[in-house]
Every structure is written in C-alpha cells, then in structure tokens.
Design an enzyme around this catalytic site. Structure first.
Site, PDB file in Angstrom:
ATOM      1  CG  ASP A   5      -1.876   1.189   1.253  1.00 38.89           C
ATOM      2  OD1 ASP A   5      -1.613   2.190   0.548  1.00 38.89           O
ATOM      3  OD2 ASP A   5      -2.892   1.127   1.954  1.00 38.89           O
ATOM      4  CG  HIS A   6       1.156   4.197  -3.219  1.00 37.22           C
ATOM      5  ND1 HIS A   6       0.011   3.718  -3.798  1.00 37.22           N
ATOM      6  CD2 HIS A   6       1.013   5.542  -3.166  1.00 37.22           C
ATOM      7  CE1 HIS A   6      -0.790   4.724  -4.098  1.00 37.22           C
ATOM      8  NE2 HIS A   6      -0.198   5.839  -3.725  1.00 37.22           N
ATOM      9  CG  ASP A  42      -9.126   3.692  -6.584  1.00 35.92           C
ATOM     10  OD1 ASP A  42      -8.228   2.902  -6.929  1.00 35.92           O
ATOM     11  OD2 ASP A  42      -9.063   4.926  -6.769  1.00 35.92           O
ATOM     12  CG  HIS A  98      -4.522   4.468  -0.416  1.00 34.54           C
ATOM     13  ND1 HIS A  98      -3.613   3.440  -0.413  1.00 34.54           N
ATOM     14  CD2 HIS A  98      -4.615   4.868  -1.708  1.00 34.54           C
ATOM     15  CE1 HIS A  98      -3.174   3.225  -1.643  1.00 34.54           C
ATOM     16  NE2 HIS A  98      -3.770   4.075  -2.440  1.00 34.54           N
TER      17      HIS A  98
END
Length: 502
Positions: free
Chosen positions: A194-195, A252, A257
């Site tokens: 998860d960037h 998304d 996030h």
C-alpha cells in the site's frame, strides 16, 4: 557559486544495512507502474548506493521486445520520472543486470524461460538464489503466476512476493487469493503493498506520537474533539474506466489507503517497532470499527465542473463509463473506534475524485479550553487547537494555536507553527516505492499489510456496499472542482462541526 550549508539534522545518522544480493522479477513490466514508479525508484536507490552490489532486474510481460529495447524504454522512463539527476554511470551499473523475458505466464514454456534467465543471473552475478517477485499485474492473474512460482522455487536463498493492490474485490475474493498464495508462500514471505504507507509523513505520524512526550498523554477522547482524514484528488479516473467501474471509490481508496491512515492515527503504542507489533496494533483498531449507519455515510459521483480554471467532464461522460453508471467517485463517513481510548470520538473521513484540489491530510482537532477568558478578545473567533499532518502534496506538520497580536490591548488570533520536511532536512523526499522496495529486500514488513488487516478492511467495506444495494442515489450529485455533495457537509453540520477547507 553559492555554498550549500550542511544540514546538522542529518549528522550522525547510521546507514541501514545493505540488502543481500538478489534478483527483482517484475511481472507486468510493460505497464505504467513499472515505468513511472518502479524503475525511477530503483534508479534512486542505485543513485544513493542502497542497492546490493550484486543485483539484477528481470522484466516479464507479454509484449515482444529485446533486452536492449527494454533497457532503452526504462532509461527513457527514468530520465522522465526520476526525482534525481540522470547520471550515465549510475544507469550503466543498474542496466548491467537487467534482462527482459517476453512471455505469457499461463504457458508452461514461460515458466521455463524465466527460470532459465534467473539461473543464468545467479551464475553470472552470484545472487545466491535470492528472489523478490513483484506482481504488477491484474488480481485475476495472481493465482496462475503464484502457482507457477511456487512450483519452481529456488532451493537456495530466500524468496519474497510483493503483491500490488487491489488485493481482491471483496472479503471472499481476498480470502481465496490469500489461500492460493499460502499454498506456496508463508505469511512472512508475502508483502502486500500500500504505497501510502511508504510516504514519509505517514511514517512520521508514528514518530510524532510515540517519540514525543507532549502528544501521547493527550491523544485520547478526553482531549481530542474529533479527527478528520481527507484523501482528495483533483484528477478524474484517468482512462481507467474498466477498473474504476468495477471498484468505485470505496474499493479504490477507502478500503486500503484511508483505513490504513485511520489505523495509524488511532493505534495503541506497540511494544516495539517490529513488523508484527505494529501490525498487531493496527488490526485491533480495524476490529474496533463498527459499520456506519445510513445517516453516517455519504456517496457521490462527480458531474461537469471546473478544476483549476479548466472545464472537466462528468464521470458518466468519461470514455468507457456507462452513461447510467451508479459507481461512486466520492465517499464520506463518520466512523467510531469502539475502545477505551477513542469511545464516542468521531473520525470523519472523506475521499474522492475531481475535488477542489489534491490533498491528503489528517487533522486532529482538540477540545476547546474549558474557560476561555480571551473569547471576546479573539479577532476571528478563538478557534480550537488543531494538529494538521500534511501527507501530500506538501509534506509536514502544522499546529494551530492562539497568540496575542502585537500592539496595545489583548487581541488574540489563530497562528500556525509549521514544520516542513523540505525546509528542515534540506533534502528531497524519497518516493514511497523506494522505501517499500528496499524494505522488502531487507525483509522488513512493517509498512506492508498483513492478511488479517486486509480481511478486517474488507469486512467493513462489504457491509457498507451491502447496505448501498438497497437504494439508488441521484447521480451526479456534485460538480467537478467542488468538495463533494452537500450531504457530506451536512454529515458534520448535524454534529455542530464542519470540514476543514485549508
């Protein structure tokens, strides 16, 4: 020539240990992620001498091209997207170990070809059989690739698997994907990326809380009125209609996030900063979240509007989108973490496309002073203290406090104490993928999500989506370039609060 003063804040810092020699195999090497993120990140690591001396990169994709073609394309990508100046000596050293395998991995011959190239690189570059497999491919292909990799695991060295999001489409598909992976790889070999967790400011939230004695004692329901988390994007779906129509905003961004930002904000202090301790505390937060009722969640879809002075199309007018699409591009919710620290403290979260500006922030709003003697002296109304963590685009931390205006009399105005990463450390901010790729090579899973984290996130999302199936909202319900539907503002107004606008 202007001399650049050395930054004293960087003195005495130890350089992390160097990763073991290894090969990084990228499946989906012809895609945008590889060109825009992965190779620029690898170049930046090479630029700083953070890659092992014996290192190789193998690109795997169905596109037919030679090693030289692949190297030329990646060189162009690095020159275009890297945060560092391009140096031939750095690139040449990286390119020495680059190979490309054009193959369809559903074909057994593809497995053989990749294995042959890796064996050759092991022999040439003395890699010891160490492998990092990066799956930059659609989730539907994961089981096929994972099974093939599992059958041909190296008998020497270690193996690690980086899996890009989305990890499944719902709880059931996520569990099926986990089961397929766990047939061949152990949990400590799987790195679900998860960037957002690789961003410096997200990591700084942990330092802010647990390395400073002034914050943790007041980080609770007694002193904090509420928390606001915003993940706003000014862009639309960027030619991703096929993916976005199936995912929507809740899958998304919200499922991964946003819930990860909430977990880091609300988690208890871990006993140490090992991967398992940190992730244990995040899972406790996710398990404490209860499903918001219909009045506590808002969804929206953008229509036509103006972003930065330019007219933009509505979501239903985007290429590849159903003209009657009911896919949400905006979600706002009031969530509660039902535990001792946070009981009855609302966490207001929102995220969406085509909003007024690009911004990711976490705002911790403290309760007002119980007896404000300066209320009448406040020039603009004495506002409560707010600790604002800027994650993007300008990384830093800001604390809003009341201060006396210079001059006669007692006039109070809200001012900000600001810390900006660029200004304090005088160094460029590393991209998230640089940190995450390096951590995987080092075997550090702290910034990656664990199976139970993913499942808890999907449980919440599945419950919300199930409730949505019972009604059909009127879309579009907000104009591009605004802050979302009016009902999102009403969500806070009912509690006597409002969203932060700056």
């Amino acid at each position: 020539m202007v001399a650049t003063q050395k930054n004293p804040l960087l003195d005495g810092l130890q350089i992390r240990r160097m990763p073991d020699p290894c090969a990084l195999v990228i499946f989906g090497a012809s895609g945008d992620l590889t060109q825009k993120k992965l190779f620029p990140a690898l170049y930046s690591l090479a630029f700083r001498n953070l890659l092992p001396d014996r290192f190789a990169v193998v690109g795997v994709a169905r596109t037919e091209e030679t090693d030289d073609d692949f190297k030329a394309r990646m060189k162009e990508a690095v020159q275009k997207y890297s945060r560092d100046e391009f140096r031939d000596d750095v690139w040449d050293k990286l390119a020495e170990g680059m190979r490309y395998v054009p193959t369809d991995f559903a074909d057994d011959s593809g497995e053989n070809h990749v294995a042959e190239v890796l064996n050759e690189l092991d022999e040439e570059r003395k890699l010891g059989g160490n492998r990092v497999y990066y799956l930059a491919i659609p989730p539907s292909v994961f089981p096929t690739v994972v099974t093939a990799l599992g059958k041909r695991r190296s008998t020497e060295g270690w193996t690690r698997l980086i899996v890009e999001k989305p990890f499944g489409h719902d709880l059931e598909s996520a569990q099926e994907l986990s089961a397929a992976i766990q047939e061949h790889f152990t949990e400590d070999e799987v790195f679900r990326i998860d960037h957002y967790l690789g961003k410096e400011t997200v990591q700084n939230m942990l330092a802010l809380r647990f390395a400073n004695g002034i914050f943790e004692p007041i980080w609770n329901r007694q002193f904090i009125d509420h928390v606001q988390i915003t993940v706003a994007e000014s862009i639309g779906i960027e030619a991703r209609a096929g993916y976005y129509e199936a995912a929507g905003a809740i899958r998304d961004i919200f499922q991964n996030h946003l819930l990860q930002l909430l977990a880091i904000t609300a988690m208890e202090p871990p006993i140490d900063f090992t991967a398992e301790s940190v992730r244990n505390e995040k899972v406790k937060v996710l398990r404490s979240l209860h499903t918001p009722g219909p009045k506590s969640i808002v969804r929206g879809q953008y229509g036509r509007g103006f972003v930065e002075g330019e007219e933009v199309r509505g979501y239903r007018e985007e290429d590849g989108v159903d003209p009657r699409s009911m896919t949400e591009t905006f979600v706002a919710a009031k969530l509660y973490v039902d535990n001792w620290r946070w009981a009855d403290t609302p966490f207001y979260v929102r995220m969406g496309k085509r909003l007024a500006r690009r911004e990711t922030t976490i705002a911790i709003q403290f309760k007002r002073a119980p007896h404000p003697p300066f209320e009448e002296a406040a020039a603009d109304g004495l506002r409560p203290n707010v600790l604002l963590v800027h994650i993007q685009p300008d990384e830093g931390v800001s604390l809003a406090i009341g201060a006396k205006v210079p001059g006669q009399g007692m006039t109070i105005r809200t001012v900000h104490m600001d810390f900006l990463y660029g200004g304090a450390f005088r160094t460029g901010m590393p991209e998230a993928y640089e940190r995450l790729i390096l951590d995987c090579m080092l075997g550090d899973a702290t910034l990656f999500t664990r199976t139970d984290e993913v499942e808890e996130q999907w449980k919440l999302v599945d419950a919300i989506v199930a409730a949505w199936k019972r009604d059909r909202p009127s879309f579009p319900n907000y104009a591009g370039g605004t802050w979302g539907p009016a009902s999102a503002d009403e969500l806070l107004h009912r509690d006597g609060r409002s969203w932060r606008r700056h």
